[in-house]
Design a protein around this motif. Structure first.
Motif, PDB file in Angstrom:
ATOM      1  N   LEU A   4     -19.589  -6.713 -56.760  1.00  0.00           N
ATOM      2  CA  LEU A   4     -19.086  -5.755 -55.521  1.00  0.00           C
ATOM      3  C   LEU A   4     -19.740  -6.089 -54.244  1.00  0.00           C
ATOM      4  CD1 LEU A   4     -18.259  -2.501 -57.305  1.00  0.00           C
ATOM      5  CD2 LEU A   4     -16.535  -4.247 -56.502  1.00  0.00           C
ATOM      6  N   LEU A   5     -21.122  -5.991 -54.381  1.00  0.00           N
ATOM      7  CA  LEU A   5     -21.900  -6.465 -53.243  1.00  0.00           C
ATOM      8  C   LEU A   5     -21.829  -7.868 -52.768  1.00  0.00           C
ATOM      9  CD1 LEU A   5     -25.180  -4.427 -54.030  1.00  0.00           C
ATOM     10  CD2 LEU A   5     -23.291  -4.085 -52.464  1.00  0.00           C
ATOM     11  N   SER A   6     -21.610  -8.823 -53.782  1.00  0.00           N
ATOM     12  CA  SER A   6     -21.271 -10.223 -53.342  1.00  0.00           C
ATOM     13  C   SER A   6     -20.016 -10.298 -52.550  1.00  0.00           C
ATOM     14  CB  SER A   6     -21.413 -11.062 -54.573  1.00  0.00           C
ATOM     15  OG  SER A   6     -22.675 -11.124 -55.330  1.00  0.00           O
ATOM     16  N   MET A   7     -18.958  -9.754 -53.047  1.00  0.00           N
ATOM     17  CA  MET A   7     -17.802  -9.672 -52.503  1.00  0.00           C
ATOM     18  C   MET A   7     -17.843  -9.171 -51.158  1.00  0.00           C
ATOM     19  SD  MET A   7     -14.576  -9.027 -55.245  1.00  0.00           S
ATOM     20  CE  MET A   7     -15.579  -7.588 -55.903  1.00  0.00           C
ATOM     21  N   LEU A   8     -18.622  -8.138 -50.936  1.00  0.00           N
ATOM     22  CA  LEU A   8     -18.683  -7.583 -49.506  1.00  0.00           C
ATOM     23  C   LEU A   8     -19.471  -8.573 -48.445  1.00  0.00           C
ATOM     24  CD1 LEU A   8     -18.553  -4.922 -47.573  1.00  0.00           C
ATOM     25  CD2 LEU A   8     -20.568  -4.203 -48.631  1.00  0.00           C
ATOM     26  N   THR A   9     -20.546  -8.948 -49.222  1.00  0.00           N
ATOM     27  CA  THR A   9     -21.301 -10.073 -48.193  1.00  0.00           C
ATOM     28  C   THR A   9     -20.331 -10.919 -47.914  1.00  0.00           C
ATOM     29  OG1 THR A   9     -23.396  -9.566 -49.594  1.00  0.00           O
ATOM     30  CG2 THR A   9     -23.405 -11.429 -48.184  1.00  0.00           C
ATOM     31  N   GLY A  10     -19.661 -11.704 -48.917  1.00  0.00           N
ATOM     32  CA  GLY A  10     -18.562 -12.779 -48.580  1.00  0.00           C
ATOM     33  C   GLY A  10     -17.633 -12.606 -47.585  1.00  0.00           C
ATOM     34  N   SER A  11     -17.189 -11.358 -47.567  1.00  0.00           N
ATOM     35  CA  SER A  11     -16.146 -10.848 -46.604  1.00  0.00           C
ATOM     36  C   SER A  11     -16.685 -10.731 -45.178  1.00  0.00           C
ATOM     37  CB  SER A  11     -15.549  -9.481 -47.132  1.00  0.00           C
ATOM     38  OG  SER A  11     -14.913  -9.581 -48.337  1.00  0.00           O
ATOM     39  N   LEU A  12     -17.997 -10.263 -45.314  1.00  0.00           N
ATOM     40  CA  LEU A  12     -18.457 -10.183 -43.856  1.00  0.00           C
ATOM     41  C   LEU A  12     -19.046 -11.529 -43.274  1.00  0.00           C
ATOM     42  CD1 LEU A  12     -21.021  -7.051 -44.519  1.00  0.00           C
ATOM     43  CD2 LEU A  12     -18.958  -7.003 -43.156  1.00  0.00           C
ATOM     44  N   LEU A  13     -19.097 -12.632 -44.193  1.00  0.00           N
ATOM     45  CA  LEU A  13     -19.784 -13.820 -43.656  1.00  0.00           C
ATOM     46  C   LEU A  13     -18.483 -14.409 -43.117  1.00  0.00           C
ATOM     47  CD1 LEU A  13     -22.118 -15.033 -46.361  1.00  0.00           C
ATOM     48  CD2 LEU A  13     -22.772 -14.401 -44.004  1.00  0.00           C
ATOM     49  N   VAL A  14     -17.405 -14.400 -43.824  1.00  0.00           N
ATOM     50  CA  VAL A  14     -16.142 -15.054 -43.406  1.00  0.00           C
ATOM     51  C   VAL A  14     -15.653 -14.378 -42.116  1.00  0.00           C
ATOM     52  CG1 VAL A  14     -13.680 -15.474 -44.195  1.00  0.00           C
ATOM     53  CG2 VAL A  14     -15.466 -15.838 -45.837  1.00  0.00           C
ATOM     54  N   SER A  15     -15.494 -13.133 -42.176  1.00  0.00           N
ATOM     55  CA  SER A  15     -15.338 -12.427 -40.853  1.00  0.00           C
ATOM     56  C   SER A  15     -16.051 -12.811 -39.830  1.00  0.00           C
ATOM     57  CB  SER A  15     -15.122 -10.752 -41.090  1.00  0.00           C
ATOM     58  OG  SER A  15     -14.632 -10.129 -40.095  1.00  0.00           O
ATOM     59  N   TRP A  16     -17.327 -12.800 -39.938  1.00  0.00           N
ATOM     60  CA  TRP A  16     -18.139 -13.353 -38.976  1.00  0.00           C
ATOM     61  C   TRP A  16     -17.751 -14.805 -38.291  1.00  0.00           C
ATOM     62  CZ3 TRP A  16     -23.370 -16.091 -39.841  1.00  0.00           C
ATOM     63  CH2 TRP A  16     -23.991 -16.049 -38.624  1.00  0.00           C
ATOM     64  N   LYS A  17     -17.607 -15.600 -39.204  1.00  0.00           N
ATOM     65  CA  LYS A  17     -17.345 -17.000 -38.857  1.00  0.00           C
ATOM     66  C   LYS A  17     -15.831 -17.314 -38.387  1.00  0.00           C
ATOM     67  CE  LYS A  17     -20.117 -19.677 -38.317  1.00  0.00           C
ATOM     68  NZ  LYS A  17     -20.897 -19.802 -37.288  1.00  0.00           N
ATOM     69  N   ARG A  18     -14.857 -16.544 -39.164  1.00  0.00           N
ATOM     70  CA  ARG A  18     -13.705 -17.132 -38.930  1.00  0.00           C
ATOM     71  C   ARG A  18     -12.615 -15.764 -38.512  1.00  0.00           C
ATOM     72  NH1 ARG A  18     -12.883 -22.380 -39.436  1.00  0.00           N
ATOM     73  NH2 ARG A  18     -10.850 -21.932 -39.951  1.00  0.00           N
TER      74      ARG A  18
END
Length: 300
Positions: free
Chosen positions: A94-108
């Motif tokens: 769950l925390l990995s999905m949250l981190t991945g979502s934030l990273l993709v939102s930050w860059k894209r």
């Protein structure tokens, strides 16, 4: 090409927030086949981009399969054999999905300012200039001036401001519109469009009410209407030049490569009756048939 770099990056950015867990969701993977094939085999770059609507063919299915994928991963026998606690695995995912979502939102994505995100075909302006604000206020003023029930022809950039009405036509179709509203300082407003609207004004069929900030508002002069034959059948869009010529009070000229102007109803019926008579005549089995697009029919 399936494995081109842009397409692989698209799938990476699409799947990273979900850690590709939907692909271990069992039979729910079948739901994704259409989207995977459509996006995987697409050749135009806009089809495999996060910033266009085409990813919606796949993303909802990924979300639908995510809970099952997460449950299967957490309850995996392999993880149990490694001695990993179920709760710890669940929180890690769950925390990995949250981190991945934030990273993709930050860059894209749209939440954080970046150089990647676009709003359709144009870059999103996060800080509108004073000119943009003034023009938006002018658009709202024109919308109020035209009123909610008037019949309007609009160019597509301004169309959403007038779409919530029964009669809204896409420029250059005029039909029985009382007003014409155009954006003129955009790439899609061509020299032909400029020529068309000026002809309407010069020939006294429409008058200019507003011409400022790249916005033009025309009002039909009272008593001028398009002939019925150029209003089009239901679902049919009349020839652009024919519509302009008709609004200007001139007969349409047949141009090479263009369909002729629609004929009056009585004339069409007469031709239809003549065609029925010809159908009764014997026809050679070797006689060819001219393509409909060359005769000005619907195939054009």
């Amino acid at each position: 090409m399936l494995f081109k770099e842009e397409k692989l990056l698209f799938f990476f950015h699409l799947l990273l927030p979900l850690l590709a867990l939907p692909f271990v969701a069992g039979r729910k993977v079948v739901l994704m086949l259409h989207g995977l094939l459509f996006l995987g085999l697409a050749s135009r770059k806009h089809l495999f981009s996060l910033h266009y609507q085409y990813s919606a063919l796949l993303f909802p299915m990924l979300f639908a399969a995510l809970p099952d994928g997460l449950a299967r991963a957490v309850d995996s026998e392999r993880l149990r054999k490694l001695g990993l606690a179920r709760a710890r695995v669940a929180w890690t995912l769950l925390l990995s999905m949250l981190t991945g979502s934030l990273l993709v939102s930050w860059k894209r994505g749209v939440l954080f300012e970046n150089s990647s995100f676009v709003a359709g075909w144009t870059r999103l302006e996060r800080r509108p200039t004073q000119h943009m604000l003034d023009r938006y206020a002018k658009v709202q003023e024109i919308v109020a001036r035209v009123g909610p029930d008037a019949k309007v022809t609009v160019s597509h950039e301004i169309g959403p401001h007038f779409s919530n009405r029964r009669h809204a036509y896409h420029w250059p179709m005029i039909a029985d519109a009382q007003y014409v509203v155009l954006f003129t300082d955009v790439y899609s407003f061509s020299k032909d469009d400029d020529r068309r609207y000026k002809r309407l004004v010069e020939r006294g069929k429409f008058r200019v009410l507003e011409d400022t900030m790249g916005l033009i508002l025309l009002e039909r002069v009272e008593g001028t209407e398009l002939p019925e034959e150029l209003r089009g059948e239901p679902g049919e869009r009349p020839s652009e030049d024919a519509a302009i010529d008709a609004a200007s009070g001139q007969a349409s000229k047949k141009a090479p490569g263009r369909a002729p102007a629609p004929q009056p109803r009585a004339q069409r019926e007469r031709r239809r009756q003549q065609g029925r008579g010809r159908d009764r005549e014997p026809v050679s089995p070797h006689a060819g048939r001219m393509p409909r697009s060359l005769t000005g029919g619907p195939g054009h």
